[in-house]
Design an enzyme around this catalytic site. Structure first.
Site, PDB file in Angstrom:
ATOM      1  N   GLY A  88       0.812  -1.221   0.000  1.00  5.32           N
ATOM      2  CA  GLY A  88       0.000   0.000   0.000  1.00  5.32           C
ATOM      3  C   GLY A  88       0.845   1.271   0.000  1.00  5.32           C
TER       4      GLY A  88
ATOM      5  N   ASN B  11      -3.029  -8.737   0.323  1.00  2.91           N
ATOM      6  CA  ASN B  11      -3.974  -9.404  -0.589  1.00  2.91           C
ATOM      7  C   ASN B  11      -4.275  -8.541  -1.816  1.00  2.91           C
ATOM      8  OD1 ASN B  11      -5.591  -7.425   0.450  1.00  2.91           O
ATOM      9  ND2 ASN B  11      -7.278  -8.765   1.071  1.00  2.91           N
TER      10      ASN B  11
ATOM     11  N   ASP C 152      -4.819 -13.143   2.789  1.00  4.82           N
ATOM     12  CA  ASP C 152      -5.773 -12.282   3.476  1.00  4.82           C
ATOM     13  C   ASP C 152      -5.646 -12.464   4.981  1.00  4.82           C
ATOM     14  OD1 ASP C 152      -8.030 -11.029   4.480  1.00  4.82           O
ATOM     15  OD2 ASP C 152      -9.280 -11.642   2.781  1.00  4.82           O
TER      16      ASP C 152
ATOM     17  N   PHE D 282       0.005  -2.564   8.671  1.00  2.00           N
ATOM     18  CA  PHE D 282      -0.709  -1.549   7.896  1.00  2.00           C
ATOM     19  C   PHE D 282      -2.039  -2.070   7.340  1.00  2.00           C
ATOM     20  CE2 PHE D 282       3.783  -0.340   7.123  1.00  2.00           C
ATOM     21  CZ  PHE D 282       3.743   0.998   7.459  1.00  2.00           C
TER      22      PHE D 282
ATOM     23  N   SER E  29      -4.432   6.506  13.391  1.00  2.00           N
ATOM     24  CA  SER E  29      -4.750   7.734  12.660  1.00  2.00           C
ATOM     25  C   SER E  29      -5.124   8.861  13.617  1.00  2.00           C
ATOM     26  CB  SER E  29      -5.938   7.450  11.746  1.00  2.00           C
ATOM     27  OG  SER E  29      -6.499   8.647  11.265  1.00  2.00           O
ATOM     28  N   ALA E  30      -4.865  10.073  13.178  1.00  4.05           N
ATOM     29  CA  ALA E  30      -5.280  11.256  13.948  1.00  4.05           C
ATOM     30  C   ALA E  30      -6.794  11.352  14.030  1.00  4.05           C
ATOM     31  CB  ALA E  30      -4.726  12.513  13.292  1.00  4.05           C
TER      32      ALA E  30
ATOM     33  N   TYR F  88     -14.753   3.542  10.255  1.00  6.85           N
ATOM     34  CA  TYR F  88     -13.304   3.471  10.015  1.00  6.85           C
ATOM     35  C   TYR F  88     -12.542   3.973  11.243  1.00  6.85           C
ATOM     36  CZ  TYR F  88      -8.806   5.507   8.766  1.00  6.85           C
ATOM     37  OH  TYR F  88      -7.496   5.893   8.798  1.00  6.85           O
TER      38      TYR F  88
ATOM     39  N   LYS G  20      -9.934   1.995  14.174  1.00  6.91           N
ATOM     40  CA  LYS G  20      -8.596   2.419  14.614  1.00  6.91           C
ATOM     41  C   LYS G  20      -8.557   2.506  16.144  1.00  6.91           C
ATOM     42  CE  LYS G  20      -6.570   2.737  10.646  1.00  6.91           C
ATOM     43  NZ  LYS G  20      -5.593   1.705  10.281  1.00  6.91           N
TER      44      LYS G  20
ATOM     45  N   ARG H  71     -18.065  19.395   4.115  1.00  7.94           N
ATOM     46  CA  ARG H  71     -18.271  17.948   4.089  1.00  7.94           C
ATOM     47  C   ARG H  71     -18.641  17.501   5.506  1.00  7.94           C
ATOM     48  NH1 ARG H  71     -13.200  14.262   2.264  1.00  7.94           N
ATOM     49  NH2 ARG H  71     -12.379  15.094   4.220  1.00  7.94           N
TER      50      ARG H  71
END
Ligand code: UD1
Length: 333
Positions: A10, A32, A58, A80, A124-125, A148, A152, A291
């Site tokens: 990635g 994967n 996977d 990751f 992630s922030a 999402y 995390k 948004r």
């Protein structure tokens, strides 16, 4: 060190593999290719002149993960692998919880079974939620606004609890701010997959003539020009952050969170202008409504990563803009 890199093909994973190989580590990529492609492996090898072992599979398949650990004696895992699109996570929450959390649990179980005690996790922030005031530091309360983000946060919790119970595990929870840019070779970078959600991939698609116009989501935020402010970090600096975490992993008792950002915030229009200047291209944009779920300002307090890992970013916004475009431009040659 023999390092397993899940999701190593990635965007951030591939840059981290380059950094690991250039620092003499042995790298095994487990991927994967759900959101990446196998040619990235050759590109990593081309950049570094070193070979990488690939195991295609996977992480949600417990038997595959078990075999991966059985066949290799890993000293450390950099994890990751996972799904990362906010909008998609709202539409398909079960898919997100299943993949990100189920997959991570398989990795953790294999670590327990095969006695691997060191892990670096890609957080992630986004875990700072909507109610903190920047600069964000690692002691602030966390929350999430979408599945999402919850994955995390939940994985951070699972890893923290597991490290505590195990007693002798070392885990770095790396909270990324906004990674952009690409390797200077132009061989690896962030590959657009459909219409991008994130700012820089959108801008590069407009620059490439694939999309007509950037929608700037809101110009009435309480920021210097009214548009949203974020902490953009060059992906190669971010890769170095992983290297630093690995170098200091034995000093981390249990699980510990670290922000990886620059500590400096730029607005959407700052980025558009910087991109135009760095690449001598005009970007069509128009102001659009805010948004949902966006906040005005997000940037890192970088003290802990500096004090404890010796991590400091080095690359400029100009470099981020040039290298992003250099990579995407090559895709359409
Ligand atoms: C987003 C995710 C975050 C995730 C991160 C991963 C949301 C709400 N947040 O962060 O959970 O961890 O990506 O990369 O999706 N912008 C525009 N026009 C665009 C795209 C973005 O104006 O077409 C603006 C946004 O309003 C924001 C800034 O650009 O102010 C950065 O947006 P983006 O790149 O999507 O990142 P985040 O929203 O910070």
């Amino acid at each position: 060190m023999k390092v397993l890199v899940t999701g190593g093909a990635g965007f951030i994973g591939s840059h981290t593999c380059v950094e690991l190989l250039e620092n003499g580590h042995e790298v095994i990529i487990f991927d994967n290719f759900y959101n990446s492609s196998p040619d990235v492996i050759e590109r990593i090898e081309k950049i570094t002149g070193k070979s990488v072992k690939l195991v295609e599979g996977d992480m949600c398949d417990a038997e595959t993960v078990d075999k991966l650990f059985k066949d290799n004696e890993f000293e450390c895992i950099i994890h990751f692998a996972g799904l990362k699109a906010v909008g998609e996570s709202v539409a398909k929450p079960v898919f997100y919880y299943d993949t990100n959390i189920g997959g991570t649990l398989n990795i953790i179980k294999a670590m327990q079974k095969y006695d691997v005690k060191k892990l670096v996790f890609s957080s992630s922030a986004t875990v700072y939620g909507m109610n903190n005031v920047a600069p964000y530091n690692e002691t602030m309360p966390t929350s999430a606004t979408n599945p999402y983000g919850w994955t995390k946060l939940m994985i951070e919790q699972i890893l923290t609890d597991t490290a505590k119970a195990q007693g002798d595990w070392h885990i770095a929870l790396l909270r990324y701010f906004n990674p952009i840019g690409a390797h200077s070779s132009g061989l690896i970078g962030e590959k657009p997959n459909g219409i991008p959600n994130n700012l820089m991939p959108y801008i590069t698609q407009v620059a490439a003539g694939k999309l007509e116009c950037l929608n700037v989501f809101g110009d009435d935020y309480d920021t210097h020009d009214g548009t949203g402010v974020r902490d953009y970090i060059h992906v190669c600096d971010l890769a170095i952050g992983h290297m630093k975490a690995l170098n200091h992993i034995d000093e981390i008792d249990g699980a510990r969170q670290f922000n990886l950002g620059t500590g400096v915030g730029y607005s959407v229009l700052d980025i558009v202008k910087a991109f135009e200047k760095a690449n001598d291209i005009t970007i069509n944009y128009k102001i659009a409504p805010r948004r949902p779920g966006d906040i005005a300002t997000c940037f890192a307090d970088t003290k802990r990563a500096y004090d404890e890992l010796g991590f400091k970013t080095e690359r400029s916004l100009e470099d981020m803009c040039q290298s992003s475009w250099n990579f995407v431009k090559n895709l359409y040659k």
